[in-house]
Write an enzyme that holds these catalytic residues in place. Structure first.
Site, PDB file in Angstrom:
ATOM      1  N   CYS A 132       0.873  -1.248   0.003  1.00 41.56           N
ATOM      2  CA  CYS A 132       0.157   0.008   0.119  1.00 41.56           C
ATOM      3  C   CYS A 132       0.944   1.201   0.064  1.00 41.56           C
ATOM      4  O   CYS A 132       1.315   1.639   1.200  1.00 41.56           O
ATOM      5  CB  CYS A 132      -1.154  -0.040   1.238  1.00 41.56           C
ATOM      6  SG  CYS A 132      -2.057   1.577   1.250  1.00 41.56           S
ATOM      7  N   CYS A 185      -0.729   4.142   2.158  1.00 41.01           N
ATOM      8  CA  CYS A 185      -0.425   3.982   3.312  1.00 41.01           C
ATOM      9  C   CYS A 185       0.907   4.120   3.901  1.00 41.01           C
ATOM     10  O   CYS A 185       1.200   4.992   4.786  1.00 41.01           O
ATOM     11  CB  CYS A 185      -0.847   2.792   4.165  1.00 41.01           C
ATOM     12  SG  CYS A 185      -2.282   1.955   3.080  1.00 41.01           S
ATOM     13  N   ASP A 186       1.888   3.511   3.034  1.00 36.10           N
ATOM     14  CA  ASP A 186       3.203   3.481   3.666  1.00 36.10           C
ATOM     15  C   ASP A 186       4.201   4.410   2.961  1.00 36.10           C
ATOM     16  O   ASP A 186       5.160   4.747   3.510  1.00 36.10           O
ATOM     17  CB  ASP A 186       3.788   2.114   3.658  1.00 36.10           C
ATOM     18  CG  ASP A 186       2.840   1.161   4.378  1.00 36.10           C
ATOM     19  OD1 ASP A 186       2.445   1.531   5.366  1.00 36.10           O
ATOM     20  OD2 ASP A 186       2.957  -0.067   4.044  1.00 36.10           O
TER      21      ASP A 186
END
Ligand code: NAP
Length: 309
Positions: A136, A139-140
């Site tokens: 992701c 997200c990261d």
């Protein structure tokens, strides 16, 4: 079994297909429960910007789109629980849905469980997930600001996420096993024009190197056989999806890839069990087509429930 665990319809999965099915089912007056094991919105919740869902000319964050769909369905009475479905048992007039959070009885079940990102299945991929291995970018990605990272894959997901990372990271290597991308033309053009993205063609990742954290990738050119070490701080893997249908084997017909076979009304051959969205054989795997599938499935479900009396 208490009566409040009995529903007209249980929907398995809270992505665009399941949420749209929930909207249509509740508006048709059916008592409807949606079961989602992860995040509402499903895969789309990880998308930083969805640019091809009609009605949002400037795009919309995937997470927000999922939340809006959920709010809209809840307005008409959709109930939602967070649980994992472990078994589904067909019956005469009702079907039993066993979950990690108890059992539910439904007159009809709509399977909208989507799919999970595929893994490369290489050494240390699992152990270093969250320590440099990610699925992701939205997200990261911020954890790797101004760093050099890699993306594996050549489809829409890989290129979309490489473009997300290009806003954060100093350098992005896109490692693809062929010398031609599968991604749509518009995404290809953007990626080729992005100076921070460099393509490594005809190459696969054989191994992740690192002890406590990812330190590098061991890559291999599939044409020349040449093995190299690529120093990166993170790798983002986007090599397609595998359907969440393990618990459906023997219950509904699946194709060789494990996708549920339905007719154009989203009916399986098992009475009272419908399937829609990415989990369905021949799905176009787009949020908008999943939503359309969900509406079709709910309409067929309504007909089934009313006919059963
Ligand atoms: P995909 O289209 O199936 O592409 C997967 C990519 O990974 C392909 O380039 C494939 O290579 C490569 N690959 C597969 N297995 C591999 C392996 N073991 N090792 C190395 N590479 C491997 O999957 P996706 O990109 O996740 O997209 C899935 C669906 O969602 C598509 O229908 C897509 O259109 C849709 N989607 C759309 C958007 C958007 O519209 N912005 C965004 C995300 C996803 P080959 O090309 O050689 O097969």
């Amino acid at each position: 079994m208490t009566m409040d665990k009995a529903y007209d319809v249980v929907i398995i999965g809270g992505g665009p297909a399941g949420l749209t099915a929930g909207l249509y089912a509740t508006r048709a007056g059916l008592k409807t429960l949606l079961i989602e094991k992860g995040v509402i919105g499903g895969q789309i919740a990880n998308a930083e910007l969805v640019e091809n869902y009609p009605g949002f000319p400037d795009g919309i964050s995937g997470f927000e789109l999922g939340q809006l769909m959920h709010q809209q369905a809840m307005r008409y009475g959709l109930e939602t629980i967070g649980a994992e479905v472990v078994a589904l048992e067909p019956g005469g007039k009702t079907r039993l849905v066993r979950t990690s959070d108890g059992e539910y009885v439904a007159r009809a079940v709509i399977i909208a469980g989507g799919s999970e990102l595929s893994k490369l299945g290489i050494p240390r991929e699992e152990r270093l997930t969250g320590k440099g291995v990610s699925y992701c970018a939205t997200c990261d990605g911020p954890l790797f600001k101004d760093k050099t990272v890699a993306v594996v894959g050549g489809g829409d997901a890989a290129i979309t996420e490489a473009l997300v990372l290009a806003k954060l990271c100093s350098k992005i290597f896109v490692i693809h096993r062929r010398n031609q991308l599968r991604a749509s033309r518009i995404l290809q053009e953007r990626a080729f024009a992005e100076p921070r993205i460099e393509f490594i063609w005809d190459t696969v990742v054989d191994e992740i190197i690192g002890d406590e954290r990812l330190e590098a990738l061991k890559t291999r050119n599939v044409k020349t056989g040449e093995v190299s070490t690529l120093n990166v701080s993170a790798v983002f893997i986007y090599i397609g999806f595998s359907p969440n249908t393990g618990y459906l084997k023997g219950l509904v017909p699946l194709d060789s890839a494990g996708l549920v076979i339905t007719n154009e009304r989203m009916e399986t051959t098992t009475p009272g069990i419908f399937a829609c969205g990415d989990i369905r054989h021949n799905s176009a795997k787009q949020a908008i087509t999943a939503a359309g599938d969900g509406a079709t499935a709910a309409m067929a479900t309504e007909r089934f429930v009313r006919e059963q009396g």
